[in-house]
Design a protein around this motif. Structure first.
Motif, PDB file in Angstrom:
ATOM      1  N   ALA A  69       0.826  -1.201   0.000  1.00  0.00           N
ATOM      2  CA  ALA A  69       0.000   0.000   0.000  1.00  0.00           C
ATOM      3  C   ALA A  69       0.863   1.254   0.000  1.00  0.00           C
ATOM      4  N   GLU A  70       0.437   2.269  -0.741  1.00  0.00           N
ATOM      5  CA  GLU A  70       1.256   3.454  -0.943  1.00  0.00           C
ATOM      6  C   GLU A  70       1.430   4.290   0.320  1.00  0.00           C
ATOM      7  N   ASP A  71       0.620   4.042   1.361  1.00  0.00           N
ATOM      8  CA  ASP A  71       0.778   4.838   2.583  1.00  0.00           C
ATOM      9  C   ASP A  71       1.889   4.313   3.489  1.00  0.00           C
ATOM     10  N   LYS A  72       2.534   3.211   3.121  1.00  0.00           N
ATOM     11  CA  LYS A  72       3.682   2.729   3.890  1.00  0.00           C
ATOM     12  C   LYS A  72       4.902   3.577   3.544  1.00  0.00           C
ATOM     13  N   ASN A  73       5.729   3.898   4.529  1.00  0.00           N
ATOM     14  CA  ASN A  73       6.800   4.874   4.301  1.00  0.00           C
ATOM     15  C   ASN A  73       7.929   4.354   3.421  1.00  0.00           C
ATOM     16  N   THR A  76       7.175   3.372  -2.851  1.00  0.00           N
ATOM     17  CA  THR A  76       7.189   4.464  -3.821  1.00  0.00           C
ATOM     18  C   THR A  76       6.123   4.193  -4.875  1.00  0.00           C
ATOM     19  N   THR A  77       5.961   5.126  -5.799  1.00  0.00           N
ATOM     20  CA  THR A  77       4.979   4.938  -6.862  1.00  0.00           C
ATOM     21  C   THR A  77       5.271   3.667  -7.651  1.00  0.00           C
ATOM     22  N   GLY A  78       6.557   3.328  -7.777  1.00  0.00           N
ATOM     23  CA  GLY A  78       6.949   2.169  -8.577  1.00  0.00           C
ATOM     24  C   GLY A  78       6.485   0.840  -8.018  1.00  0.00           C
ATOM     25  N   ASN A  79       6.324   0.729  -6.698  1.00  0.00           N
ATOM     26  CA  ASN A  79       5.863  -0.551  -6.151  1.00  0.00           C
ATOM     27  C   ASN A  79       4.605  -0.398  -5.295  1.00  0.00           C
ATOM     28  N   ALA A  80       3.861   0.682  -5.527  1.00  0.00           N
ATOM     29  CA  ALA A  80       2.589   0.867  -4.825  1.00  0.00           C
ATOM     30  C   ALA A  80       1.548  -0.068  -5.441  1.00  0.00           C
ATOM     31  N   ILE A  81       0.926  -0.904  -4.623  1.00  0.00           N
ATOM     32  CA  ILE A  81      -0.010  -1.908  -5.108  1.00  0.00           C
ATOM     33  C   ILE A  81      -1.214  -1.278  -5.795  1.00  0.00           C
ATOM     34  N   GLU A  82      -1.503  -0.009  -5.471  1.00  0.00           N
ATOM     35  CA  GLU A  82      -2.655   0.678  -6.061  1.00  0.00           C
ATOM     36  C   GLU A  82      -2.520   0.838  -7.574  1.00  0.00           C
ATOM     37  N   TYR A  83      -1.283   0.837  -8.084  1.00  0.00           N
ATOM     38  CA  TYR A  83      -1.070   1.098  -9.508  1.00  0.00           C
ATOM     39  C   TYR A  83      -0.731  -0.157 -10.296  1.00  0.00           C
ATOM     40  N   TYR A  84      -0.830  -1.314  -9.661  1.00  0.00           N
ATOM     41  CA  TYR A  84      -0.557  -2.574 -10.357  1.00  0.00           C
ATOM     42  C   TYR A  84      -1.772  -3.000 -11.180  1.00  0.00           C
ATOM     43  N   THR A  85      -1.501  -3.683 -12.286  1.00  0.00           N
ATOM     44  CA  THR A  85      -2.532  -4.355 -13.081  1.00  0.00           C
ATOM     45  C   THR A  85      -2.260  -5.854 -13.026  1.00  0.00           C
ATOM     46  N   LEU A  86      -3.227  -6.646 -13.434  1.00  0.00           N
ATOM     47  CA  LEU A  86      -3.017  -8.097 -13.460  1.00  0.00           C
ATOM     48  C   LEU A  86      -1.881  -8.464 -14.403  1.00  0.00           C
ATOM     49  N   ASP A  87      -1.771  -7.749 -15.517  1.00  0.00           N
ATOM     50  CA  ASP A  87      -0.703  -8.069 -16.467  1.00  0.00           C
ATOM     51  C   ASP A  87       0.670  -7.778 -15.870  1.00  0.00           C
TER      52      ASP A  87
END
Length: 277
Positions: A69-73, A76-87
């Motif tokens: 989750a992106e709220d963990k310190n 970063t944007t690169g590994n924030a689960i919010e921006y992942y897709t299944l692909d």
């Protein structure tokens, strides 16, 4: 089926090599180590990790970048689960499998969800508001989602991807006050586990004992062992636990892969493994 015990370790930390593996080997036990490819220890000490696999321990897949989750310190944007897709997740699972195969020559592998979270995507504004105001771990986010009120959410489970690549997947969800259901009731791709950080030896022993009495599978989840992570089990507590298990239940200890193969022996190999055989 008799009860089983699995000792699992997340994130491929130096203390796993320096502390956990030493204690396990001394006790004659084997563990499962879930490695993400961005773990510094995996690159700097690749020879040591090959020795871990050669000694009979399992190395499991924990993705490439350990999304969370992106709220963990540390996210970063690169590994924030919010921006992942299944692909994108599919590519990470496949790449990590192929890289780990170069360490242990193994094609049958298990997986552990980073942070025990099987969901990718961004929740809608109502759930985000709950999270913002400290209600993440209350019943409210779940109630909103079940009622279909989380408008704008892109959240979806990536657990359906796992059968293509793995013989099993480990989730979380257990506390030391709970007893898991009988082994055959387990979900093959979301095996429940209990986090051991901050717990006493007796609490861990009692949990394991209840699981075995119930003919269940006690899957223990560790991070730091004597340091190395903010989620930590003291080295002395870990040593006492492994000695107790070795003295009383050594024949019931399995790696997650071994346990899954025993339970789900009729399940075919992952498609990706079949295609590469």
């Amino acid at each position: 089926m008799r009860g089983m015990i699995s000792l699992t370790f997340d994130d491929a930390l130096d203390v796993h090599l320096d502390n956990a593996v030493v204690e396990l080997n001394d006790a004659g036990l084997r563990g499962t180590f879930y490695a993400h490819l961005s773990a510094e220890s995996l690159f700097k000490r690749a020879t040591d990790w090959r020795a871990v696999a050669a000694a009979g321990h399992e190395i499991g897949n924990h993705t490439v970048f350990h999304p969370a989750a992106e709220d963990k310190n540390w996210v970063t944007t690169g590994n924030a689960i919010e921006y992942y897709t299944l692909d994108r997740m599919r590519m990470e699972l496949d790449l990590a499998n192929r890289w780990l195969e170069s360490i242990d020559s193994c094609t049958d592998r298990t997986f552990a969800f980073p942070c025990s979270n099987p969901t990718i995507g961004r929740p809608g504004p109502l759930v985000r508001a709950c999270n913002h105001y400290g209600l993440r771990f209350t019943r409210w986010p779940g109630m909103i989602q079940r009622a279909g009120l989380d408008f704008g959410s892109t959240c979806q489970s990536y657990a359906p991807l796992l059968p293509e690549y793995f013989v099993a997947g480990r989730g979380g969800g257990l506390t030391f006050e709970m007893t898991p259901p009988p082994i055959k009731a387990f979900d093959q791709y979301q095996l429940p586990s209990a986090a051991c950080d901050g717990h006493s030896t007796k609490q861990m022993q009692d949990f394991v004992g209840r699981c075995l009495d119930a003919e269940s599978w006690a899957i223990l989840q560790f991070h730091g062992i004597g340091g190395g992570h903010h989620m930590d089990c003291s080295l002395e507590n870990f040593r006492q636990l492994t000695r107790w298990i070795a003295d009383h239940h050594a024949d019931q200890v399995v790696t997650v892969r071994q346990g899954a193969q025993q339970i789900y022996s009729s399940t075919s190999l992952p498609k990706s493994t079949q295609n590469r055989a």
